[in-house]
Design an enzyme around this catalytic site. Structure first.
Site, mmCIF file in Angstrom:
data_model
loop_
_atom_site.group_PDB
_atom_site.id
_atom_site.type_symbol
_atom_site.label_atom_id
_atom_site.label_comp_id
_atom_site.label_asym_id
_atom_site.label_seq_id
_atom_site.Cartn_x
_atom_site.Cartn_y
_atom_site.Cartn_z
ATOM 1 N N GLY A 1 0.783 -1.250 -0.562
ATOM 2 C CA GLY A 1 -0.099 0.365 0.074
ATOM 3 C C GLY A 1 0.898 1.673 0.207
ATOM 4 O O GLY A 1 0.670 1.407 1.554
ATOM 5 N N SER B 1 8.598 5.660 -11.431
ATOM 6 C CA SER B 1 8.326 5.916 -12.330
ATOM 7 C C SER B 1 9.667 5.861 -13.522
ATOM 8 O O SER B 1 10.569 6.566 -12.024
ATOM 9 C CB SER B 1 7.518 6.810 -12.864
ATOM 10 O OG SER B 1 8.241 8.272 -11.794
ATOM 11 N N GLU C 1 11.118 9.086 -14.746
ATOM 12 C CA GLU C 1 11.353 10.283 -14.545
ATOM 13 C C GLU C 1 11.616 10.204 -12.748
ATOM 14 O O GLU C 1 12.879 10.997 -12.449
ATOM 15 C CB GLU C 1 10.029 11.333 -14.043
ATOM 16 C CG GLU C 1 9.522 11.605 -15.488
ATOM 17 C CD GLU C 1 8.547 10.298 -16.495
ATOM 18 O OE1 GLU C 1 7.764 10.440 -17.544
ATOM 19 O OE2 GLU C 1 7.988 9.359 -15.348
ATOM 20 N N GLU D 1 13.672 -4.540 -3.317
ATOM 21 C CA GLU D 1 12.459 -4.940 -4.425
ATOM 22 C C GLU D 1 13.063 -5.144 -5.644
ATOM 23 O O GLU D 1 13.084 -5.701 -6.286
ATOM 24 C CB GLU D 1 11.126 -3.861 -4.349
ATOM 25 C CG GLU D 1 10.767 -3.876 -5.696
ATOM 26 C CD GLU D 1 9.302 -2.705 -6.040
ATOM 27 O OE1 GLU D 1 8.094 -2.554 -6.794
ATOM 28 O OE2 GLU D 1 9.478 -1.691 -5.447
ATOM 29 N N SER E 1 -1.555 -4.152 -6.895
ATOM 30 C CA SER E 1 -0.509 -5.635 -7.069
ATOM 31 C C SER E 1 -1.222 -6.663 -5.993
ATOM 32 O O SER E 1 -1.436 -6.573 -5.033
ATOM 33 C CB SER E 1 1.280 -6.089 -7.440
ATOM 34 O OG SER E 1 0.869 -4.944 -8.343
#
Length: 383
Positions: A127, A362, A364, A244, A161
């Site tokens: 979350g 992302s 960016e 991760e 997910s």
């Protein structure tokens, strides 16, 4: 200590022997964009792995793992991918939350949650992202307020997910009213099966729905279900993100190689390989994949933010471009779909990899991390 070659032989032999019979049809199933495939049977397979000691291989033995070395962990993920074993369903628990609890959790939290992760009896989701705080995690607006022996959580998460099948969620929430950016955040472990939690699947371009919106409306969790101290959530969350982008990405690259080989095979079968532009694109993809692997191997054990950001940029851009290459190979036939929006493997690859450069951080934001923390350039001006 078992040698690396003996360990590789043992893992390879076990996978070859066990990906047979009732599990044989699971080869190649699951993964991003395809999490719906044989989901229940993949859980059964993963519990079979757990019974043989092949989940959480890098965890210390005192927490139920094999205590495998970095090199042996690489070997395991390589052999798992080589065998075409199905994508795991408990990645969030095994690769993200588990190591986070080992690093930051209390003994009581480790005793309560690690066995369920290792044995695949409790599934987790993450979350983090919100409608107004996607890659900019420090803008989290979800709140948690202490009420006696519980935290009460209110807010919304998005792009979560597998939230629709998860038992628990590790949630970043703002626990200090009036705090801003990285301050005042806490890392909470929240049960999903309770009043006050609503999950709404998001239909994707691929027609599948593995991402979700999650609404917390007075959801509750025990006061001791906080990892680290109140207000330390940013530090713990960054630890999770470092895990991760760790060793498991090397196994992912074996899968990338298999996808690239399949695209090359398709190009040769259809005659697209005779096109000089196609051959040039294939050559670039091969070189870039080798570079990605070399970088990952050189970076083993280095969990700093710049290394993690560079790794994410390398694999996400490569995989997105592989989708482009697949469509180049398919040509005009790739523009049509079967009845009922029946996508083939190449169309699904192309559509889902549009998201690779967004989820998990992302492009960016990753470039900002490299610019600010590695190159020491001036920080981006924030309004």
């Amino acid at each position: 200590m078992e040698s690396d070659s003996a360990y590789r032989s043992r893992v390879r032999s076990w996978l070859d022997d066990n990906l047979s019979g009732r599990f044989a049809h699971l080869r190649g199933l699951g993964g991003p964009g395809r999490e719906h495939e044989a989901f229940g049977e993949r859980i059964e397979w993963e519990r079979h792995l757990a019974a043989a000691g092949f989940t959480c291989v890098g965890w210390p033995p005192e927490h139920g793992g094999q205590g495998a070395t970095l090199q042996q962990q690489v070997i395991f993920y390589e052999e798992y991918a080589r065998a075409g074993a199905p994508a795991t369903v408990s990645h969030m628990g095994q690769e993200l939350l588990g190591p986070t609890l080992i690093e930051f959790g209390t003994p009581a939290q480790q005793k309560r949650f690690l066995p369920g992760i290792k044995n695949v009896t409790e599934l987790w989701c993450q979350g983090y992202s919100e409608p107004g705080a996607g890659s900019d995690l420090a803008s989290v607006a979800t709140t948690a307020v202490r009420d006696g022996d519980e935290w009460v959580i209110t807010g919304q998460k998005v792009w979560t997910s597998l939230a629709h099948v998860a038992d628990w969620c590790f949630v970043i929430a703002r626990t200090e009213p009036g705090s801003k950016r990285h301050r005042g955040l806490s890392y909470l472990l929240v049960p999903m099966k309770q009043p006050g939690v609503e999950v709404r699947p998001i239909k994707q371009l691929t027609g599948t729905s593995e991402f979700n919106e999650v609404f917390f409306d007075g959801a509750r969790t025990a006061a001791d279900c906080i990892v680290g101290e109140p207000g330390e959530g940013w530090r713990v969350a960054m630890g999770t993100l470092a895990f991760e982008r760790g060793i498991a990405t090397l196994g992912k690259q074996i899968g990338f190689r298999r996808e690239l080989d399949a695209v090359i095979g398709e190009a040769k079968a259809t005659g697209a390989y005779d096109d000089a532009a196609v051959r040039s694109a294939i050559a670039r993809a091969c070189v870039r994949l080798d570079v990605m692997r070399a970088y990952a191997l050189r970076s083993l054990g280095n969990a700093d933010a710049g290394t993690a950001a560079a790794s994410k940029l390398l694999w996400s851009n490569w995989h997105r471009d592989l989708g482009d290459l697949a469509m180049m190979v398919r040509g005009a036939s790739g523009l049509t779909v079967g009845e009922g929006y029946d996508l083939d493997d190449w169309q699904r690859l192309y559509l889902f990899t549009r998201a690779d450069t967004i989820y998990g951080g992302s492009n960016e934001v990753q470039r900002n991390v490299i610019a600010e923390r590695v190159l020491q350039l001036p920080r981006e001006v924030r309004q």
